[in-house]
Scaffold this motif. Structure first.
Motif: not given
Length: 462
Positions: A160-180
């Motif tokens: 819900e948070f990601l979709r409210t911020s216009a972050v799609f699933a593929d972009e979300s995984m990239k964000l998680a990778t960058k965070w790590m």
């Protein structure tokens, strides 16, 4: 038969500037009572009457169906029902739904869709979670507190948070990778201590697992034709980004965009506007709202919406409506002092001026602090009784009590009724506000010792 008003009639200088501006993007800073709806309707009238724009090429976006209906009605009174009915006036979601209905197939949305319910959502989240676990994206520690059900609910909060911020699933995984990767960099450099690194890793693992669930969840529900309300924003963004043919047609059909209550937009709605009116194309987009208002953060609205607008549509004109026709000088002065303390304002020098005279307006606003919620109604009732005693013949219809919620207003209204003050509720009473129900609750409150005005109610009831 009444003749139609000219688009420039009845406007003050700032309103006229906002309405007549035709040199690219414009942000209109309009607080309550400054005529923002007038600006929107007259701007649309100017486009049609002066510039010869096709009404069908104009999209006026509001936040509620009721607001859209009121705007359509006022537009009809201004330019006539025929052209007004051809202007697309509606919510973000209704505009997105129209785009999706016509172009959804370009991104794989089935022809027949339905809104998913909570049971379907939980079932699909469980399926997606199992797939993510099988792929090794979910550490066993994330299943320790409540198992797959709890994992799915935590993932849904992320989604819900990601979709409210216009972050799609593929972009979300990239964000998680960058965070790590960032965590590892900080660990090696010693910039973060062990506690901070452990906390960041835990959150990053949650995002990684949630992103994997997000990916499968999106695929599963689209295959089944099940949409969420947010899809009427998110999926049109995908249409505009991924389908060159759809994008060309939509941009040709929607050439002029006006947005009401812009301060309430969230990241997804802002991204939708960006795709609908790309800054590189110098599109005609006008956003209207109160830059000093931000009350919908709980549902994802961005309190820096106007700052983002200025960053995206660089060089946009800014017009400030500074004349208020609704409130007294005392109310505006108080509001000005409150907002002046804000540390981050889009237009810090903005000042609203009173332009309406009141015969008996108070010279100042009084603030009263009470010990708790239970005292609010009694205190307000006492203040009204004092005012009535000091002003013989005061019309009760001129006294309004506004609360933060329906429950609050109901409690205050009941306290006023107990003091003999007649109350006209603007909302229909719910079943739990029935006198019989209230009597039962009063006895329960008295027996259990729950604080409130129960004793007073029981004393005055026959």
């Amino acid at each position: 038969m009444t003749s139609k008003a000219h688009w420039s009639e009845g406007l003050n200088s700032a309103q006229h500037e906002a309405v007549s501006h035709d040199r690219g993007p414009v942000a209109v800073l309009a607080g309550p009572g400054t005529g923002k709806t007038r600006v929107i309707t007259h701007r649309i009238a100017r486009l049609i009457e002066r510039d010869g724009v096709r009404p069908e090429s104009i999209a006026a976006v509001t936040f509620t169906v009721k607001a859209a209906e009121e705007m359509q009605e006022r537009l009809g009174a201004l330019i006539g029902q025929s052209p007004a009915s051809r202007v697309s006036v509606g919510t973000f979601h209704s505009l997105g739904r129209r785009i999706l209905h016509k172009w959804g197939d370009t991104i794989g949305v089935p022809g027949l869709t339905d809104l998913m319910d909570s049971v379907q959502r939980k079932r699909m989240l469980r399926e997606a979670a199992r797939l993510a676990i099988d792929e090794g994206h979910v550490p066993s520690v994330l299943l320790a507190g409540g198992g797959i059900e709890a994992l799915g609910e935590r993932a849904w909060a992320w989604i819900e948070f990601l979709r409210t911020s216009a972050v799609f699933a593929d972009e979300s995984m990239k964000l998680a990778t960058k965070w790590m990767e960032l965590i590892e960099e900080r660990a090696e450099s010693g910039e973060w201590d062990d506690e901070r690194i452990a906390a960041e890793r835990t959150n990053a693992e949650e995002l990684t697992a949630s992103s994997a669930i997000y990916t499968h969840f999106e695929r599963i529900r689209l295959e089944r034709g099940l949409l969420s309300f947010d899809d009427y924003i998110m999926l049109p963004i995908r249409v505009l980004r991924e389908s060159e043919r759809a994008r060309a047609v939509i941009h040709d059909e929607v050439r002029h965009v006006v947005v009401d209550e812009f301060q309430d937009v969230n990241g997804a709605q802002l991204a939708f506007l960006r795709e609908l009116s790309p800054p590189r194309m110098e599109r005609d987009i006008c956003v209207v709202g109160d830059d000093d208002q931000a009350i919908y953060g709980f549902r994802g609205s961005d309190d820096r919406a106007f700052q983002h607008f200025a960053e995206i549509w660089q060089g946009a004109e800014v017009v400030t409506l500074s004349e208020n026709y609704r409130s007294s000088e005392a109310v505006l002065a108080t509001a000005q002092r409150v907002i002046a303390a804000a540390h981050d304002r889009f237009e810090p020098e903005k000042e609203i001026l009173a332009r309406r005279d009141f015969d008996d307006a108070p010279s100042q606003v009084e603030a009263v602090h009470v010990a708790g919620n239970a005292e609010e109604g009694v205190t307000i009732a006492a203040m009204i009784l004092e005012d009535l005693a000091a002003n013989d013949g005061r019309d009760l219809a001129r006294i309004a009590v506004i609360g933060r919620s329906h429950n609050t207003v109901s409690d205050i209204g009941r306290a006023m009724e107990l003091e003999g003050i007649p109350v006209d509720f603007s909302q229909t009473k719910r079943f739990e506000e029935d006198d019989a129900v209230l009597d039962v609750k009063a006895w329960i409150g008295l027996v259990t010792g729950w604080p409130g005005s129960w004793v007073m109610r029981l004393l005055v009831r026959p």
